[in-house]
Design an enzyme around this catalytic site. Sequence first.
Site, PDB file in Angstrom:
ATOM      1  N   ASN A 152       0.722  -1.524  -0.330  1.00 29.11           N
ATOM      2  CA  ASN A 152      -0.187   0.187   0.073  1.00 29.11           C
ATOM      3  C   ASN A 152       1.133   0.628  -0.162  1.00 29.11           C
ATOM      4  O   ASN A 152       1.845   1.618   0.814  1.00 29.11           O
ATOM      5  CB  ASN A 152      -0.781   0.131   1.261  1.00 29.11           C
TER       6      ASN A 152
ATOM      7  N   ASP B 239       0.193   4.414  -0.171  1.00 34.07           N
ATOM      8  CA  ASP B 239      -0.861   6.081   0.207  1.00 34.07           C
ATOM      9  C   ASP B 239       0.478   6.435   1.398  1.00 34.07           C
ATOM     10  O   ASP B 239      -0.521   7.663   0.445  1.00 34.07           O
ATOM     11  CB  ASP B 239      -1.738   5.529   1.073  1.00 34.07           C
ATOM     12  N   HIS B 240       0.621   6.098   1.911  1.00 31.51           N
ATOM     13  CA  HIS B 240       1.580   6.965   2.685  1.00 31.51           C
ATOM     14  C   HIS B 240       2.584   7.900   1.895  1.00 31.51           C
ATOM     15  O   HIS B 240       3.037   8.869   2.193  1.00 31.51           O
ATOM     16  CB  HIS B 240       2.465   6.183   3.918  1.00 31.51           C
TER      17      HIS B 240
ATOM     18  N   ARG C  58       2.855  18.858   1.422  1.00 33.53           N
ATOM     19  CA  ARG C  58       4.179  19.897   0.659  1.00 33.53           C
ATOM     20  C   ARG C  58       2.983  20.463  -0.350  1.00 33.53           C
ATOM     21  O   ARG C  58       2.239  21.788  -0.539  1.00 33.53           O
ATOM     22  CB  ARG C  58       5.213  19.734   0.579  1.00 33.53           C
TER      23      ARG C  58
ATOM     24  N   HIS D 285      -5.782   3.686  -2.167  1.00 37.48           N
ATOM     25  CA  HIS D 285      -6.997   4.042  -1.483  1.00 37.48           C
ATOM     26  C   HIS D 285      -7.414   5.775  -1.667  1.00 37.48           C
ATOM     27  O   HIS D 285      -6.504   6.496  -1.617  1.00 37.48           O
ATOM     28  CB  HIS D 285      -6.562   3.969  -0.325  1.00 37.48           C
TER      29      HIS D 285
ATOM     30  N   ARG E 276      -9.611   7.862  -1.752  1.00 36.73           N
ATOM     31  CA  ARG E 276     -10.685   8.283  -1.024  1.00 36.73           C
ATOM     32  C   ARG E 276     -11.861   9.663  -1.381  1.00 36.73           C
ATOM     33  O   ARG E 276     -11.248  10.413  -2.469  1.00 36.73           O
ATOM     34  CB  ARG E 276      -9.892   9.065   0.410  1.00 36.73           C
TER      35      ARG E 276
ATOM     36  N   ARG F  36      -7.568  12.524  -0.242  1.00 39.34           N
ATOM     37  CA  ARG F  36      -6.613  13.689   0.599  1.00 39.34           C
ATOM     38  C   ARG F  36      -4.956  13.318   0.450  1.00 39.34           C
ATOM     39  O   ARG F  36      -4.085  14.063   1.099  1.00 39.34           O
ATOM     40  CB  ARG F  36      -6.666  13.966   2.705  1.00 39.34           C
ATOM     41  N   HIS F  37      -4.674  11.359  -0.268  1.00 41.87           N
ATOM     42  CA  HIS F  37      -3.330  11.501  -0.776  1.00 41.87           C
ATOM     43  C   HIS F  37      -3.413  11.015  -1.820  1.00 41.87           C
ATOM     44  O   HIS F  37      -3.127  11.962  -2.697  1.00 41.87           O
ATOM     45  CB  HIS F  37      -3.321  10.643   1.220  1.00 41.87           C
TER      46      HIS F  37
ATOM     47  N   GLU G 238      -8.640   0.308  -2.838  1.00 42.38           N
ATOM     48  CA  GLU G 238      -8.850   0.183  -2.459  1.00 42.38           C
ATOM     49  C   GLU G 238     -10.514   1.194  -1.796  1.00 42.38           C
ATOM     50  O   GLU G 238      -9.883   2.218  -2.551  1.00 42.38           O
ATOM     51  CB  GLU G 238      -8.324   0.861  -0.875  1.00 42.38           C
TER      52      GLU G 238
ATOM     53  N   THR H 215      -6.179   5.843   9.266  1.00 39.98           N
ATOM     54  CA  THR H 215      -6.605   4.911   8.392  1.00 39.98           C
ATOM     55  C   THR H 215      -7.356   3.624   9.073  1.00 39.98           C
ATOM     56  O   THR H 215      -8.309   4.767   9.593  1.00 39.98           O
ATOM     57  CB  THR H 215      -5.684   4.191   8.897  1.00 39.98           C
ATOM     58  N   THR H 216      -7.950   3.614   7.892  1.00 41.15           N
ATOM     59  CA  THR H 216      -8.985   2.366   7.980  1.00 41.15           C
ATOM     60  C   THR H 216      -9.306   1.792   9.249  1.00 41.15           C
ATOM     61  O   THR H 216      -9.066   0.860  10.124  1.00 41.15           O
ATOM     62  CB  THR H 216      -9.182   1.327   7.106  1.00 41.15           C
TER      63      THR H 216
ATOM     64  N   GLU I   5     -10.617  -9.633   3.151  1.00 40.64           N
ATOM     65  CA  GLU I   5      -9.423  -9.526   2.875  1.00 40.64           C
ATOM     66  C   GLU I   5      -9.618  -9.579   5.154  1.00 40.64           C
ATOM     67  O   GLU I   5     -10.889  -8.488   4.829  1.00 40.64           O
ATOM     68  CB  GLU I   5      -9.034  -7.764   2.846  1.00 40.64           C
TER      69      GLU I   5
ATOM     70  N   HIS J 260      -3.646  -5.229   7.426  1.00 39.99           N
ATOM     71  CA  HIS J 260      -4.008  -3.474   8.719  1.00 39.99           C
ATOM     72  C   HIS J 260      -2.806  -3.954   9.538  1.00 39.99           C
ATOM     73  O   HIS J 260      -2.900  -4.948  10.394  1.00 39.99           O
ATOM     74  CB  HIS J 260      -5.336  -3.824   8.725  1.00 39.99           C
ATOM     75  N   ALA J 261      -2.222  -3.006   9.982  1.00 43.55           N
ATOM     76  CA  ALA J 261      -0.836  -3.204  11.349  1.00 43.55           C
ATOM     77  C   ALA J 261      -0.036  -4.411  11.284  1.00 43.55           C
ATOM     78  O   ALA J 261       0.670  -4.942  11.840  1.00 43.55           O
ATOM     79  CB  ALA J 261      -2.094  -2.914  12.708  1.00 43.55           C
TER      80      ALA J 261
ATOM     81  N   GLY K  73       1.135  -1.697   4.407  1.00 41.53           N
ATOM     82  CA  GLY K  73       1.510  -0.788   3.528  1.00 41.53           C
ATOM     83  C   GLY K  73       2.478   0.272   4.989  1.00 41.53           C
ATOM     84  O   GLY K  73       3.883   0.886   4.626  1.00 41.53           O
ATOM     85  N   HIS K  74       1.980   0.464   5.890  1.00 42.17           N
ATOM     86  CA  HIS K  74       2.777   1.639   6.914  1.00 42.17           C
ATOM     87  C   HIS K  74       4.230   1.561   7.408  1.00 42.17           C
ATOM     88  O   HIS K  74       4.943   1.869   7.302  1.00 42.17           O
ATOM     89  CB  HIS K  74       1.774   1.693   8.133  1.00 42.17           C
TER      90      HIS K  74
HETATM   91  N1  PXP Z   1      -5.944  -3.178   4.284  1.00 40.23           N
HETATM   92  C1  PXP Z   1      -7.317  -2.241   4.251  1.00 40.23           C
HETATM   93  C2  PXP Z   1      -8.240  -3.019   3.916  1.00 40.23           C
HETATM   94  C3  PXP Z   1      -6.302  -0.891   4.602  1.00 40.23           C
HETATM   95  O1  PXP Z   1      -7.297   0.231   4.846  1.00 40.23           O
HETATM   96  C4  PXP Z   1      -5.150  -0.415   4.733  1.00 40.23           C
HETATM   97  C5  PXP Z   1      -4.368   0.711   5.382  1.00 40.23           C
HETATM   98  O2  PXP Z   1      -4.910   1.424   3.965  1.00 40.23           O
HETATM   99  C6  PXP Z   1      -4.354  -1.907   5.178  1.00 40.23           C
HETATM  100  C7  PXP Z   1      -3.995  -2.746   4.463  1.00 40.23           C
HETATM  101  C8  PXP Z   1      -2.086  -1.322   5.393  1.00 40.23           C
HETATM  102  O3  PXP Z   1      -2.421  -1.742   6.736  1.00 40.23           O
HETATM  103  P1  PXP Z   1      -0.935  -0.814   7.480  1.00 40.23           P
HETATM  104  O4  PXP Z   1      -1.006   0.964   6.438  1.00 40.23           O
HETATM  105  O5  PXP Z   1      -1.259  -0.554   8.593  1.00 40.23           O
HETATM  106  O6  PXP Z   1      -0.347  -1.672   6.881  1.00 40.23           O
END
Ligand code: PXP
Length: 250
Positions: free
Chosen positions: A7, A9-10, A18, A47, A49, A53-54, A74, A104-105, A155, A202-203, A224-225
């Site tokens: 992911n 997005d970040h 910026r 994602h 949105r 925003r990103h 997403e 985040t979600t 998921e 996620h996480a 992602g993160h």
């Molecule tokens: N899966 C979904 C559905 C998400 O919304 C996200 C965050 O955008 C992720 C996975 C990735 O999560 P993380 O950034 O915590 O790895």
Amino acid sequence: MLLLGVNIDHVATVRQARYRNADSGEPDPVLAAHEAHLGGADIITIHLREDRRHVRDRDLELLTRTCRVRINLEMAATDEMVRVARGSGVLMATLVPEGRQEVTTEGGLDVRGQASRLRDVVAALRESGIGASAFIDADLTQIEAARACGFYACEVHTGPYAAAFARAGGDITRPELSAALGQLAVAGAAVGGAGMRFHAGHALNYANVGRVAALPGVCELHIGHAIVSRAVFVGLREAVRQMKSAMAAD
Ligand code: PXP
């Protein structure tokens, strides 16, 4: 084979910090997607949105034109996003709940509570060749609802497992952590038993990913993160490579 969806997005979040509402500037998430691909990413997740925003529409358009790996869009189950997805050329969409204020979600989609609407959304996406995955909590009633709506994948939300892992310091003998992992295993078996693909995300991070990667039947992890954070120090290509190694480690 277990696939990794990265992911990005970040990366877009840093750009927008910026450049605000501009459509260009660095760092470019499109370049990030190519770097992630070179590091071994099997899928690129973005994602888009409602408030843009990103990730921006321009990113989706350029990615679908240039990215050589599958794109996972997403999206919220809104009419606008269904229209965007259908016109974009993506082959996969993950439906997520979307809150304006959230960082985040935050939780899984309530598939059961909006089944008739989601059945229509899944069918509309399928008409354009897009397979729909549902981001859900590890809850058997949600899995059954997802099957009934025609989702091809679920998921399963790994946030509660990741929180338990952190609290237990990764010690799997701690009941809280083994219970959270067990819930993911039960959910994964139910997703597979219902004829859908078992995705998880996620996480997840370099420390906690191994046990999820080892769950029976899991096909894709979406992360992602942790990857983008490590990329600040080692570069995105290397950060993705290290995550693929961590996935194979347990
Ligand atoms: N899966 C979904 C559905 C998400 O919304 C996200 C965050 O955008 C992720 C996975 C990735 O999560 P993380 O950034 O915590 O790895």
